[in-house]
Design a protein around this motif. Structure first.
Motif, PDB file in Angstrom:
ATOM      1  N   LEU A  98       0.816  -1.209   0.000  1.00  0.00           N
ATOM      2  CA  LEU A  98       0.000   0.000   0.000  1.00  0.00           C
ATOM      3  C   LEU A  98       0.853   1.263   0.000  1.00  0.00           C
ATOM      4  CD1 LEU A  98      -2.807  -1.028   2.517  1.00  0.00           C
ATOM      5  CD2 LEU A  98      -2.964  -0.862   0.033  1.00  0.00           C
ATOM      6  N   GLY A  99       2.076   1.153   0.484  1.00  0.00           N
ATOM      7  CA  GLY A  99       2.934   2.325   0.553  1.00  0.00           C
ATOM      8  C   GLY A  99       3.810   2.505  -0.666  1.00  0.00           C
ATOM      9  N   HIS A 100       3.568   1.698  -1.735  1.00  0.00           N
ATOM     10  CA  HIS A 100       4.474   1.758  -2.880  1.00  0.00           C
ATOM     11  C   HIS A 100       4.427   3.096  -3.593  1.00  0.00           C
ATOM     12  CE1 HIS A 100       0.719   0.680  -5.009  1.00  0.00           C
ATOM     13  NE2 HIS A 100       1.261   1.324  -6.016  1.00  0.00           N
ATOM     14  N   ARG A 101       3.293   3.833  -3.481  1.00  0.00           N
ATOM     15  CA  ARG A 101       3.214   5.115  -4.189  1.00  0.00           C
ATOM     16  C   ARG A 101       4.137   6.158  -3.585  1.00  0.00           C
ATOM     17  NH1 ARG A 101      -2.125   3.502  -3.999  1.00  0.00           N
ATOM     18  NH2 ARG A 101      -3.154   3.198  -6.007  1.00  0.00           N
ATOM     19  N   GLU A 102       4.432   5.972  -2.297  1.00  0.00           N
ATOM     20  CA  GLU A 102       5.280   6.957  -1.643  1.00  0.00           C
ATOM     21  C   GLU A 102       6.755   6.713  -1.900  1.00  0.00           C
ATOM     22  OE1 GLU A 102       2.486   5.651   0.034  1.00  0.00           O
ATOM     23  OE2 GLU A 102       1.594   7.523  -0.715  1.00  0.00           O
ATOM     24  N   ARG A 103       7.065   5.522  -2.377  1.00  0.00           N
ATOM     25  CA  ARG A 103       8.462   5.228  -2.647  1.00  0.00           C
ATOM     26  C   ARG A 103       8.906   5.927  -3.918  1.00  0.00           C
ATOM     27  NH1 ARG A 103       6.696  -0.220  -1.562  1.00  0.00           N
ATOM     28  NH2 ARG A 103       7.152  -0.747   0.589  1.00  0.00           N
ATOM     29  N   LYS A 104      10.156   6.261  -3.989  1.00  0.00           N
ATOM     30  CA  LYS A 104      10.703   6.931  -5.162  1.00  0.00           C
ATOM     31  C   LYS A 104      11.468   5.958  -6.045  1.00  0.00           C
ATOM     32  CE  LYS A 104      10.973  11.447  -3.005  1.00  0.00           C
ATOM     33  NZ  LYS A 104      11.833  12.593  -2.661  1.00  0.00           N
ATOM     34  N   ALA A 105      11.219   4.670  -5.855  1.00  0.00           N
ATOM     35  CA  ALA A 105      11.889   3.664  -6.688  1.00  0.00           C
ATOM     36  C   ALA A 105      11.303   3.692  -8.082  1.00  0.00           C
ATOM     37  CB  ALA A 105      11.707   2.273  -6.077  1.00  0.00           C
ATOM     38  N   ASN A 106      12.079   3.223  -9.050  1.00  0.00           N
ATOM     39  CA  ASN A 106      11.578   3.073 -10.402  1.00  0.00           C
ATOM     40  C   ASN A 106      12.362   1.972 -11.085  1.00  0.00           C
ATOM     41  OD1 ASN A 106      13.947   4.280 -11.830  1.00  0.00           O
ATOM     42  ND2 ASN A 106      13.310   6.071 -10.654  1.00  0.00           N
ATOM     43  N   CYS A 107      11.992   1.672 -12.333  1.00  0.00           N
ATOM     44  CA  CYS A 107      12.612   0.548 -13.023  1.00  0.00           C
ATOM     45  C   CYS A 107      14.047   0.817 -13.431  1.00  0.00           C
ATOM     46  CB  CYS A 107      11.784   0.190 -14.271  1.00  0.00           C
ATOM     47  SG  CYS A 107      10.383  -0.876 -13.908  1.00  0.00           S
ATOM     48  N   SER A 108      14.444   2.080 -13.517  1.00  0.00           N
ATOM     49  CA  SER A 108      15.799   2.396 -13.972  1.00  0.00           C
ATOM     50  C   SER A 108      16.765   2.364 -12.807  1.00  0.00           C
ATOM     51  CB  SER A 108      15.815   3.768 -14.651  1.00  0.00           C
ATOM     52  OG  SER A 108      14.987   3.758 -15.775  1.00  0.00           O
ATOM     53  N   GLN A 109      17.052   1.163 -12.315  1.00  0.00           N
ATOM     54  CA  GLN A 109      17.935   1.000 -11.169  1.00  0.00           C
ATOM     55  C   GLN A 109      19.333   0.576 -11.603  1.00  0.00           C
ATOM     56  OE1 GLN A 109      16.315  -0.933  -7.647  1.00  0.00           O
ATOM     57  NE2 GLN A 109      14.413  -1.177  -8.770  1.00  0.00           N
ATOM     58  N   TYR A 110      19.693   0.857 -12.825  1.00  0.00           N
ATOM     59  CA  TYR A 110      20.951   0.365 -13.348  1.00  0.00           C
ATOM     60  C   TYR A 110      22.101   1.338 -13.149  1.00  0.00           C
ATOM     61  CZ  TYR A 110      17.621  -2.746 -15.363  1.00  0.00           C
ATOM     62  OH  TYR A 110      16.600  -3.631 -15.506  1.00  0.00           O
ATOM     63  N   ARG A 111      21.793   2.546 -12.640  1.00  0.00           N
ATOM     64  CA  ARG A 111      22.842   3.537 -12.401  1.00  0.00           C
ATOM     65  C   ARG A 111      22.773   3.987 -10.950  1.00  0.00           C
ATOM     66  NH1 ARG A 111      20.806   3.955 -17.363  1.00  0.00           N
ATOM     67  NH2 ARG A 111      22.183   4.152 -19.143  1.00  0.00           N
ATOM     68  N   ILE A 112      22.919   3.056 -10.054  1.00  0.00           N
ATOM     69  CA  ILE A 112      22.761   3.342  -8.643  1.00  0.00           C
ATOM     70  C   ILE A 112      23.962   4.098  -8.098  1.00  0.00           C
ATOM     71  CG2 ILE A 112      22.534   2.280  -6.377  1.00  0.00           C
ATOM     72  CD1 ILE A 112      20.885   0.112  -7.668  1.00  0.00           C
ATOM     73  N   THR A 113      25.167   3.714  -8.482  1.00  0.00           N
ATOM     74  CA  THR A 113      26.366   4.395  -8.032  1.00  0.00           C
ATOM     75  C   THR A 113      26.747   5.476  -9.027  1.00  0.00           C
ATOM     76  OG1 THR A 113      27.122   2.334  -7.027  1.00  0.00           O
ATOM     77  CG2 THR A 113      28.760   4.087  -7.302  1.00  0.00           C
ATOM     78  N   PRO A 114      26.850   6.745  -8.593  1.00  0.00           N
ATOM     79  CA  PRO A 114      27.172   7.827  -9.525  1.00  0.00           C
ATOM     80  C   PRO A 114      28.443   7.523 -10.315  1.00  0.00           C
ATOM     81  CG  PRO A 114      26.553   8.704  -7.384  1.00  0.00           C
ATOM     82  CD  PRO A 114      26.667   7.216  -7.223  1.00  0.00           C
ATOM     83  N   GLY A 115      28.362   7.736 -11.641  1.00  0.00           N
ATOM     84  CA  GLY A 115      29.521   7.526 -12.486  1.00  0.00           C
ATOM     85  C   GLY A 115      29.732   6.085 -12.899  1.00  0.00           C
ATOM     86  N   LYS A 116      28.923   5.174 -12.374  1.00  0.00           N
ATOM     87  CA  LYS A 116      29.053   3.774 -12.722  1.00  0.00           C
ATOM     88  C   LYS A 116      27.714   3.257 -13.233  1.00  0.00           C
ATOM     89  CE  LYS A 116      32.649   2.811  -9.298  1.00  0.00           C
ATOM     90  NZ  LYS A 116      33.049   1.966  -8.155  1.00  0.00           N
ATOM     91  N   GLN A 117      27.755   2.172 -13.979  1.00  0.00           N
ATOM     92  CA  GLN A 117      26.548   1.586 -14.534  1.00  0.00           C
ATOM     93  C   GLN A 117      26.458   0.129 -14.097  1.00  0.00           C
ATOM     94  OE1 GLN A 117      26.259   1.565 -18.850  1.00  0.00           O
ATOM     95  NE2 GLN A 117      24.175   2.307 -18.698  1.00  0.00           N
ATOM     96  N   HIS A 118      25.266  -0.270 -13.703  1.00  0.00           N
ATOM     97  CA  HIS A 118      25.060  -1.618 -13.200  1.00  0.00           C
ATOM     98  C   HIS A 118      23.885  -2.281 -13.904  1.00  0.00           C
ATOM     99  CE1 HIS A 118      27.199   0.444  -9.906  1.00  0.00           C
ATOM    100  NE2 HIS A 118      27.676  -0.742  -9.599  1.00  0.00           N
ATOM    101  N   ILE A 119      23.885  -3.592 -13.909  1.00  0.00           N
ATOM    102  CA  ILE A 119      22.767  -4.386 -14.410  1.00  0.00           C
ATOM    103  C   ILE A 119      22.142  -5.073 -13.202  1.00  0.00           C
ATOM    104  CG2 ILE A 119      22.016  -6.149 -16.034  1.00  0.00           C
ATOM    105  CD1 ILE A 119      24.766  -5.828 -17.429  1.00  0.00           C
TER     106      ILE A 119
END
Length: 310
Positions: free
Chosen positions: A55-76
């Protein structure tokens, strides 16, 4: 985007719990309008904390583009948030990552999951890139790969309104069958001399080829050193994530260690050691020179990897 966030929240549930939620009629973000945690628990059989999490998922700021979690680096990402966090954001592009374990531990499942995610368009959270998969054991099953891809696309298409097909995604994946060390070395040599359009290279597995050959120790070591050098070159110079699956072997004291000995032991920047627990969960132990050692758990179901219930 609300439905995308709902999908990420659903990943925190076990496959059985997700099925219960869907059977109760909760498939999209709008289905939760006017629903409180007590009603959701009654409809689905979920525990209160898990119902509140959905029920609290709308308040989360997560999204599908989680591949660039560390600044300057790219992850899968892997499909398991816990595993991604332990790896520092996922499998890092530009580095060599080793996954090791017994047969059935989940090495190939992880490799296939990463391959599918890499092929997804960037708008759907992928890298929109090609993948090269070197299969030495014949363990890459097209049917299983299609099954995992279909599960993922079923969610993405419904939540984002796109019409991606399994063929759209898997057509970006090229498979090379290397039956022995000579063919493996030839494939890597060609790739290292070619401008690649892929962002992920999988080798599944590295040990199988060397265990089949009858070279003497010196020549075997030379070949293995050549493989290590070429994998690192491909990763660093072409900005490719290299995932290498490895088998385990038993030492004289009966302890289990990655195969191929001391020569191979420092080939990868990050190492994922997988074991299967009695309840079916996978335990992943993460080590590496540039990362804090850690342990996490995940499940493998029809749709691939997902987090265990908290």
């Amino acid at each position: 985007m609300e439905d995308v966030r709902l999908h990420m929240a659903m990943l925190q549930l076990t496959p059985r719990e997700r099925d219960a939620v869907v059977r109760a009629g909760y498939r999209y973000s709008s289905d939760f309008e006017g629903v409180n945690s007590r009603r959701l628990c009654r409809d689905t059989g979920l525990e209160a904390d898990k119902a509140q999490g959905l029920l609290g998922h709308r308040e989360r700021k997560a999204n599908c583009s989680q591949y660039r979690i560390t600044p300057g680096k790219q992850h899968i990402v892997t499909g398991s948030r816990d595993l991604d966090a332990a790896l520092g954001g996922g499998v890092e592009v530009g580095k060599v990552t080793e996954v090791v374990g017994h047969p059935g531990a989940g090495k190939t499942q992880l490799a296939m999951q990463l391959a599918i995610v890499t092929c997804l368009p960037e708008a759907q959270g992928g890298l929109g890139s090609e993948v090269i998969y070197i299969d030495t054991e014949g363990s890459l099953l097209p049917e299983r790969c299609e099954e995992m891809c279909a599960h993922l696309l079923d969610t993405i298409n419904k939540e984002t309104g796109v019409t991606l097909t399994v063929e759209d995604v898997l057509s970006k994946m090229s498979v090379i069958r290397a039956l022995d060390t000579t063919q493996l070395l030839a494939a890597l040599h060609t790739l290292s001399k070619t401008k690649l359009s892929c962002r992920l290279l999988c080798v599944d597995s590295i040990a199988f080829s060397f265990r089949q050959d009858t070279f003497d120790y010196v020549r075997r070591t030379q070949h293995l050193s050549s493989v290590i050098m070429q994998l690192r070159q491909i990763a660093a110079s072409q900005d490719v994530a290299v995932l290498v699956a490895n088998q385990v072997t038993t030492k004289l004291d009966m302890s289990l260690v990655p195969a191929l000995g001391e020569t191979w032991s420092h080939a990868a920047e990050k190492n994922i050691s997988l074991t299967v627990l009695s309840d079916g969960r996978r335990c992943a132990t993460i080590t590496g020179a540039s990362i804090k050692p850690g342990t996490c758990f995940f499940l493998i179901y029809d749709g691939g990897l997902c987090d265990c219930a908290s």
